[in-house]
Design a protein around this motif. Sequence first.
Motif, PDB file in Angstrom:
ATOM      1  N   ALA A  55       0.880  -1.172   0.000  1.00 20.44           N
ATOM      2  CA  ALA A  55       0.000   0.000   0.000  1.00 20.44           C
ATOM      3  C   ALA A  55       0.916   1.219   0.000  1.00 20.44           C
ATOM      4  N   VAL A  56       0.812   2.039  -1.045  1.00 21.74           N
ATOM      5  CA  VAL A  56       1.742   3.162  -1.167  1.00 21.74           C
ATOM      6  C   VAL A  56       0.994   4.490  -1.121  1.00 21.74           C
ATOM      7  N   ARG A  57       1.734   5.540  -0.750  1.00 19.48           N
ATOM      8  CA  ARG A  57       1.128   6.852  -0.550  1.00 19.48           C
ATOM      9  C   ARG A  57       0.430   7.337  -1.821  1.00 19.48           C
ATOM     10  N   ASP A  58       1.125   7.286  -2.932  1.00 17.24           N
ATOM     11  CA  ASP A  58       0.593   7.803  -4.196  1.00 17.24           C
ATOM     12  C   ASP A  58       1.534   7.367  -5.327  1.00 17.24           C
ATOM     13  N   PRO A  59       1.192   7.672  -6.587  1.00 16.70           N
ATOM     14  CA  PRO A  59       2.062   7.245  -7.698  1.00 16.70           C
ATOM     15  C   PRO A  59       3.483   7.808  -7.606  1.00 16.70           C
ATOM     16  N   GLN A  60       3.634   9.026  -7.083  1.00 20.19           N
ATOM     17  CA  GLN A  60       4.986   9.580  -6.930  1.00 20.19           C
ATOM     18  C   GLN A  60       5.815   8.701  -5.992  1.00 20.19           C
ATOM     19  N   ALA A  75      -5.653  -0.699   3.471  1.00 24.42           N
ATOM     20  CA  ALA A  75      -4.885   0.407   4.031  1.00 24.42           C
ATOM     21  C   ALA A  75      -5.553   1.709   3.624  1.00 24.42           C
ATOM     22  N   ASP A  76      -5.169   2.750   4.314  1.00 22.26           N
ATOM     23  CA  ASP A  76      -5.770   4.057   4.077  1.00 22.26           C
ATOM     24  C   ASP A  76      -5.100   4.750   2.886  1.00 22.26           C
ATOM     25  N   THR A  77      -5.243   4.175   1.728  1.00 21.10           N
ATOM     26  CA  THR A  77      -4.682   4.766   0.510  1.00 21.10           C
ATOM     27  C   THR A  77      -5.438   4.199  -0.688  1.00 21.10           C
ATOM     28  N   ASN A  78      -5.362   4.933  -1.799  1.00 25.44           N
ATOM     29  CA  ASN A  78      -5.970   4.420  -3.022  1.00 25.44           C
ATOM     30  C   ASN A  78      -4.988   3.651  -3.890  1.00 25.44           C
ATOM     31  N   TRP A  79      -3.730   3.597  -3.472  1.00 22.70           N
ATOM     32  CA  TRP A  79      -2.694   3.137  -4.395  1.00 22.70           C
ATOM     33  C   TRP A  79      -1.928   1.931  -3.863  1.00 22.70           C
ATOM     34  N   TYR A  80      -1.725   0.975  -4.749  1.00 25.01           N
ATOM     35  CA  TYR A  80      -1.012  -0.261  -4.388  1.00 25.01           C
ATOM     36  C   TYR A  80       0.046  -0.563  -5.441  1.00 25.01           C
ATOM     37  N   LEU A  81       0.996  -1.369  -5.031  1.00 19.23           N
ATOM     38  CA  LEU A  81       2.077  -1.732  -5.937  1.00 19.23           C
ATOM     39  C   LEU A  81       2.332  -3.228  -5.783  1.00 19.23           C
ATOM     40  N   LEU A  82       2.372  -3.920  -6.909  1.00 19.82           N
ATOM     41  CA  LEU A  82       2.791  -5.324  -6.918  1.00 19.82           C
ATOM     42  C   LEU A  82       4.257  -5.329  -7.322  1.00 19.82           C
ATOM     43  N   LEU A  83       5.117  -5.696  -6.387  1.00 17.27           N
ATOM     44  CA  LEU A  83       6.565  -5.607  -6.612  1.00 17.27           C
ATOM     45  C   LEU A  83       7.163  -7.006  -6.525  1.00 17.27           C
ATOM     46  N   GLU A  84       7.893  -7.383  -7.570  1.00 21.83           N
ATOM     47  CA  GLU A  84       8.505  -8.720  -7.545  1.00 21.83           C
ATOM     48  C   GLU A  84       9.999  -8.606  -7.837  1.00 21.83           C
ATOM     49  N   TRP A  85      10.787  -9.238  -6.967  1.00 23.56           N
ATOM     50  CA  TRP A  85      12.236  -9.325  -7.182  1.00 23.56           C
ATOM     51  C   TRP A  85      12.566 -10.775  -7.450  1.00 23.56           C
ATOM     52  N   SER A  86      13.492 -11.022  -8.366  1.00 28.00           N
ATOM     53  CA  SER A  86      13.833 -12.418  -8.632  1.00 28.00           C
ATOM     54  C   SER A  86      15.285 -12.547  -9.043  1.00 28.00           C
ATOM     55  N   SER A  87      15.879 -13.652  -8.662  1.00 29.93           N
ATOM     56  CA  SER A  87      17.263 -13.941  -9.006  1.00 29.93           C
ATOM     57  C   SER A  87      17.349 -15.379  -9.487  1.00 29.93           C
ATOM     58  N   GLN A 104      11.452   1.785   3.415  1.00 32.54           N
ATOM     59  CA  GLN A 104      10.490   2.577   2.662  1.00 32.54           C
ATOM     60  C   GLN A 104       9.291   2.976   3.531  1.00 32.54           C
ATOM     61  N   PHE A 105       8.970   2.139   4.513  1.00 35.74           N
ATOM     62  CA  PHE A 105       7.919   2.478   5.464  1.00 35.74           C
ATOM     63  C   PHE A 105       8.328   3.725   6.262  1.00 35.74           C
ATOM     64  N   GLU A 106       9.601   3.744   6.642  1.00 41.44           N
ATOM     65  CA  GLU A 106      10.119   4.898   7.402  1.00 41.44           C
ATOM     66  C   GLU A 106       9.995   6.197   6.608  1.00 41.44           C
ATOM     67  N   THR A 107      10.187   6.127   5.291  1.00 41.48           N
ATOM     68  CA  THR A 107      10.114   7.344   4.471  1.00 41.48           C
ATOM     69  C   THR A 107       8.681   7.831   4.290  1.00 41.48           C
ATOM     70  N   GLY A 108       7.701   6.997   4.659  1.00 39.04           N
ATOM     71  CA  GLY A 108       6.305   7.368   4.461  1.00 39.04           C
ATOM     72  C   GLY A 108       5.756   7.000   3.098  1.00 39.04           C
ATOM     73  N   ARG A 109       6.623   6.483   2.222  1.00 40.70           N
ATOM     74  CA  ARG A 109       6.124   6.104   0.887  1.00 40.70           C
ATOM     75  C   ARG A 109       5.252   4.854   0.968  1.00 40.70           C
ATOM     76  N   VAL A 110       5.667   3.923   1.817  1.00 40.74           N
ATOM     77  CA  VAL A 110       4.900   2.690   1.996  1.00 40.74           C
ATOM     78  C   VAL A 110       4.051   2.814   3.255  1.00 40.74           C
ATOM     79  N   ARG A 111       2.745   2.564   3.116  1.00 34.77           N
ATOM     80  CA  ARG A 111       1.849   2.637   4.273  1.00 34.77           C
ATOM     81  C   ARG A 111       1.747   1.282   4.964  1.00 34.77           C
ATOM     82  N   ASP A 112       1.776   0.243   4.167  1.00 33.81           N
ATOM     83  CA  ASP A 112       1.704  -1.116   4.694  1.00 33.81           C
ATOM     84  C   ASP A 112       2.156  -2.042   3.571  1.00 33.81           C
ATOM     85  N   ALA A 113       2.547  -3.237   3.932  1.00 34.69           N
ATOM     86  CA  ALA A 113       3.024  -4.149   2.890  1.00 34.69           C
ATOM     87  C   ALA A 113       2.971  -5.573   3.396  1.00 34.69           C
TER      88      ALA A 113
END
Lengths: 489, 489
Positions: A241-246, A290-302, A324-333
């Motif tokens: 759950a992210v703050r916004d597209p930025q 979460a209290d946001t309209n924006w979500y991100l599906l993030l996948e890392w792979s090796s 990223q939670f500390e920066t406020g960009r991520v609200r929950d994950a």
Amino acid sequence: MPDTFAPPSIPTVPVTPAVLDGLRAIVGDKGLILDEQGKEPFVRDWRGSLVGTAAVVVRPGTTEEVSKVVKLCYQHGIAIVPQGGNTGLMGGATPYPTHSGIVLSLGRMNKVIEVDPVGYSMTVEAGCILQTLQETAASHDRFFPLSLGAQGSCLIGGNLSTNAGGVQVLRYGNARNLVMGLEVVLPNGDVWNGLRSLKKDNTGYDLKHLFMGAEGTLGIITKAVLKLWPAPKDVATAWLAVRDPQAAIEILSEAHAASDDNVGSCELMSRAGTDVVLRHIPGVQDPLKADTNWYLLLEWSSSRPKADGAEGMSEKLEHFLAEQFETGRVRDAVIAQNEAQARNMWTIRESVAPASRAEGGGLSFDISVSTSKVPSFIDKGLKAVLEILPSIRPYPLGHIGDGNIHFSFMSPVGMDRETLRQYAPAITRAVNDLVRDMAGSISAEHGIGVDKIDELAHYRSKIELDTMRSLKRALDPKNIMNPGKILRL
Amino acid sequence: MPDTFAPPSIPTVPVTPAVLDGLRAIVGDKGLILDEQGKEPFVRDWRGSLVGTAAVVVRPGTTEEVSKVVKLCYQHGIAIVPQGGNTGLMGGATPYPTHSGIVLSLGRMNKVIEVDPVGYSMTVEAGCILQTLQETAASHDRFFPLSLGAQGSCLIGGNLSTNAGGVQVLRYGNARNLVMGLEVVLPNGDVWNGLRSLKKDNTGYDLKHLFMGAEGTLGIITKAVLKLWPAPKDVATAWLAVRDPQAAIEILSEAHAASDDNVGSCELMSRAGTDVVLRHIPGVQDPLKADTNWYLLLEWSSSRPKADGAEGMSEKLEHFLAEQFETGRVRDAVIAQNEAQARNMWTIRESVAPASRAEGGGLSFDISVSTSKVPSFIDKGLKAVLEILPSIRPYPLGHIGDGNIHFSFMSPVGMDRETLRQYAPAITRAVNDLVRDMAGSISAEHGIGVDKIDELAHYRSKIELDTMRSLKRALDPKNIMNPGKILRL
């Protein structure tokens, strides 16, 4: 899509009985479909919104047969619509209602010719189903990254002809970046053998890139040498759950280093897009509220398997998300703890299209801008559209790391399709004008086909269109190869 | 290179005093070079092997000026040789001795227009020096990966026009893969504005890929949007003594996973190539001696800084090399312990060309085959060449992970250039026939220019050459844009 499925001026030479005999001599009875019921799946696009016609559907079994069929058509000036899996979204593979020629389907050319795991390449015929190729690569402990919704039925030849995108472009590039060599039957029936397993080849003009993205208007791709990659062995998938597209853009920007350059996918989602999936697709779980309209599906792979005790992708991702939670960009994950949870996240992403169809009518724009401008585009675009129709329900989503947003809207609750259709031209113009003003693309991955032929003509410069026309005329002087697609001559 | 620097039929319309006045009105006196001494560096290729002529060297300062100059030339049918840093190896930027037109140098268009670190892109003029762009990216904590011997003087416009390669292709691709958008002045002087910062754009034919690799024969690249990557923060460089080229291929194949997909470079070297550097380049240290003729420069890099106590690239590489030693593929290896040791390894690789020039005459072929076929190519190629001239001294080297070998030979000890020259045609034919038989490329990264124009005509099919000619005629109907390069019309 255009209001009427009216063709530009295209050749209308009919398939005579003599030509039909010639076609039969080349491909045999098994390679011809003449009855209306048999032709129906080839002359209707899969959305069901365009229906054309064809004298005959020709299904060659070899490149030699394709070449002979095209030579025969060239000789008589008969128009050819090449077709793969017929899963395109812009009508590029659908014949016009005035089409008097043939549909040439590649579906019978479905052999994997060679897999070279050491050389990380695979040589295939154009009619192979994408998913089959993914599975073939996996069976050799390799990875073919092209991945998109239609993968169970689309054919690789169509993927390459349309330079398909999908959810792995961020890391591996568009379809054109996955190709080392091509074999193409030219509009005069000659076979260009560019089927080279070469990563580097600076011997004159790069013909292969010209055919990819040309939507079958310059020739018919019959074979390809595809690049392979190491198979992913350690994959971490998270729903943020992210703050916004930025915030999403900034998260991605920092994710490259944090993941050891192993970001695989980064897909923007909205609350509205997630909710429509939850309403219509059975068995899907909401990963988090979460209290946001924006979500991100993030996948890392090796491709490096996680060693016991060593830091794997999940641990790296966990540390990163905490920061990223500390920066406020991520609200929950939430990080998927098993394959089923990861699959659930991907199902949400991949089910937005069918779920929104189940919800009723809507509008969608496949746009791209410079990645750093995505937040501003979403902001301005939403304002512009909501000004025209305040009750429309936006659910922008997509490949934010590629700057490619599917700028999508559900019909206002209770509004019928006919009423929405009256708003469509103004909304389309507003969105595409904004794309132009922000130096973006009105078709990031879906192509032009029939649906966007007028928009391309409107938004691209005369110089660009004239240059394309010069190329078309040079390679297809009789205008028989998928005429009236992409460009009006 | 051709025996004589004799041009194909090209336009010979002279630059009249009236045209010269027109040029002066466009670019001013500071944009014209008329005296022979001033023109000399522009009409001679940097190897000194080709010397041509030009009525005037024109140095525009803006795209608008380029456009006006080209329009003037188009109107009069005057031939134009576009030129970047004049560092090409195939004579593509050198005017013919019969050239009656202009050299158009991009050197004054050297502005970095915009750097977008968040969007990982950079917009630049064609006349920027490659190394300046590497440094500009680094100053924004970003990485522009194009890297090659001439980087201190080559210009990005030339790099893109020739689709340059270099030592980072394995990971990042050729020059064409580093580009999002281009601005090009077409042969009629029109400006194609394709200067888009877009990762995805499926709106018709991909024009940018047509201009890249066309060596200035289809238009003049004036600006580009380049992709950037995260700056490398944790780099491990090693020098490996390996059993043979087959072992090198297998090592690389396994290195992808072991490095977390972070193999940056993988360059094959030989004992003979290393020794020639040690003989001629002062201050270079031999990294290790071993009982083998084959060495590998292997570099892994990640944009993730090594954390205290965590496993970094060096530790991963060390584990990997120990495993590879067990398999017998690696005979011995040393990992650079500091920047100076890494620099020494790279100096050896980069000094092979100047060192072999200092050693005397030689022959070199820039070939590629499918990566997995490299060992077989080296084997067969050495046999074929040594059969013709047993005392010639081979030192094959290069980008083995790209399938691209610089198949190079020093003159036999004591043999003069003239005698070697008598063997050159037979050796060239033997090497290139083998390339053809193995479905490879006779010019993997250096292009065609003038030097390989006859070989291209010999080894590529009539269908391919005719297709290229159709494109050339469509975009440059008056044949004024770098005429007589790549193709004879």
